[in-house]
Design a protein around this motif. Sequence first.
Motif, PDB file in Angstrom:
ATOM      1  N   PHE A  64       9.862   4.633  -8.740  1.00  0.00           N
ATOM      2  CA  PHE A  64       8.647   3.975  -8.233  1.00  0.00           C
ATOM      3  C   PHE A  64       8.953   3.023  -7.068  1.00  0.00           C
ATOM      4  N   ARG A  96       2.432   1.646  -3.500  1.00  0.00           N
ATOM      5  CA  ARG A  96       1.482   2.161  -4.497  1.00  0.00           C
ATOM      6  C   ARG A  96       1.227   3.646  -4.304  1.00  0.00           C
ATOM      7  N   GLN A  97       1.110   4.075  -3.056  1.00  0.00           N
ATOM      8  CA  GLN A  97       0.871   5.490  -2.789  1.00  0.00           C
ATOM      9  C   GLN A  97       2.059   6.339  -3.245  1.00  0.00           C
ATOM     10  N   GLU A  98       3.275   5.882  -2.960  1.00  0.00           N
ATOM     11  CA  GLU A  98       4.455   6.629  -3.382  1.00  0.00           C
ATOM     12  C   GLU A  98       4.583   6.652  -4.905  1.00  0.00           C
ATOM     13  N   ALA A  99       4.261   5.535  -5.568  1.00  0.00           N
ATOM     14  CA  ALA A  99       4.336   5.495  -7.028  1.00  0.00           C
ATOM     15  C   ALA A  99       3.317   6.445  -7.650  1.00  0.00           C
ATOM     16  N   ARG A 100       2.116   6.509  -7.080  1.00  0.00           N
ATOM     17  CA  ARG A 100       1.111   7.449  -7.615  1.00  0.00           C
ATOM     18  C   ARG A 100       1.571   8.896  -7.458  1.00  0.00           C
ATOM     19  N   GLN A 101       2.160   9.220  -6.320  1.00  0.00           N
ATOM     20  CA  GLN A 101       2.627  10.586  -6.111  1.00  0.00           C
ATOM     21  C   GLN A 101       3.767  10.943  -7.074  1.00  0.00           C
ATOM     22  N   GLU A 102       4.727  10.019  -7.256  1.00  0.00           N
ATOM     23  CA  GLU A 102       5.831  10.294  -8.172  1.00  0.00           C
ATOM     24  C   GLU A 102       5.336  10.411  -9.612  1.00  0.00           C
ATOM     25  N   LEU A 103       4.369   9.586  -9.985  1.00  0.00           N
ATOM     26  CA  LEU A 103       3.837   9.662 -11.342  1.00  0.00           C
ATOM     27  C   LEU A 103       3.072  10.962 -11.559  1.00  0.00           C
ATOM     28  N   ALA A 104       2.349  11.426 -10.543  1.00  0.00           N
ATOM     29  CA  ALA A 104       1.631  12.688 -10.674  1.00  0.00           C
ATOM     30  C   ALA A 104       2.593  13.860 -10.826  1.00  0.00           C
ATOM     31  N   ARG A 114       0.828  -1.204   0.000  1.00  0.00           N
ATOM     32  CA  ARG A 114       0.000   0.000   0.000  1.00  0.00           C
ATOM     33  C   ARG A 114       0.865   1.258   0.000  1.00  0.00           C
TER      34      ARG A 114
END
Length: 289
Positions: free
Chosen positions: A59, A36-44, A33
């Motif tokens: 990621f 996934r949260q860190e990957a979403r922030q880096e992708l944003a 979890r």
Amino acid sequence: MIHSDEKVRQMARSLLPSKNREAARSAKARIHRSARQEARQELAVWMKAGDMEHDLPSFAPWERKEISREVRWRRDGDKVMPFIRWATARTREMRREDRLSHVRSLLPRGVIGEHALGHVEYTTAFEDPIEKAWRNHYWLLRQARRKGALLDRGEQARLLRALLQEPDGHRTFNRFLRERHTWASSPRTAASRPCGGIPPHRPLMGLHDVLPFLDTLTRPPWGNVVRNWGHQEPPAHWVRLFLQRFKAHRGHIPSVRAALEAEGLLSSDLSAFHTGRAAAARLRKPPDR
């Protein structure tokens, strides 16, 4: 009393009920979890920058290490001693070279058998003493290298004084600190900055400045030891890197510079290259011109 194949299957399955199952499942879900949260922030952030030519972020590169650590912790909760005692008793009269293969032939094929075999493979009754000696020798060598890589304040001061005595040592050291500070201050490395920001660039002035220079380095709260593992805040981390290379290459500045350039920590010295070419051209030039 259970005998024969059913006993073998029961002993192999006895390792599966780990005592850390619930905690391991919770830790696995928490790690995934967070990743996934860190990957979403880096992708944003990457998509918001608008520069699609840059490489994708890493990621959450720490996820695999954390999962491996949780797997080892869960395996440590397996009840292995009954199976180890049973396997040792079954192979007591055999040669050491044949014991592991015999236990492998008894265990069922698949995940259960491989899991049980992994617990008994490195025990005293089954491990090859020559292989164990080599592994211990390798571990002792790693410990010795780690111990030799520790740099306390006194050793850092001694190496810095020796560095200043070497030709081009002072210039190379200050250029390394300047390039590391420039790299850390760039916008592309904003994620790797410490919480307090990068301190101002502070070069080494000379022999009289060795101890004041070391006093400006950020040190851990438990003492003056700069350890070989983990990450120290800059510029203490950069000074440790350079002095470790200086110590490993026995004070030979060209070797230190080549090692840092090969690791991508120092750019090529183009000025020295052009100076060398100009000197060579002067030597080739006739004296009457």
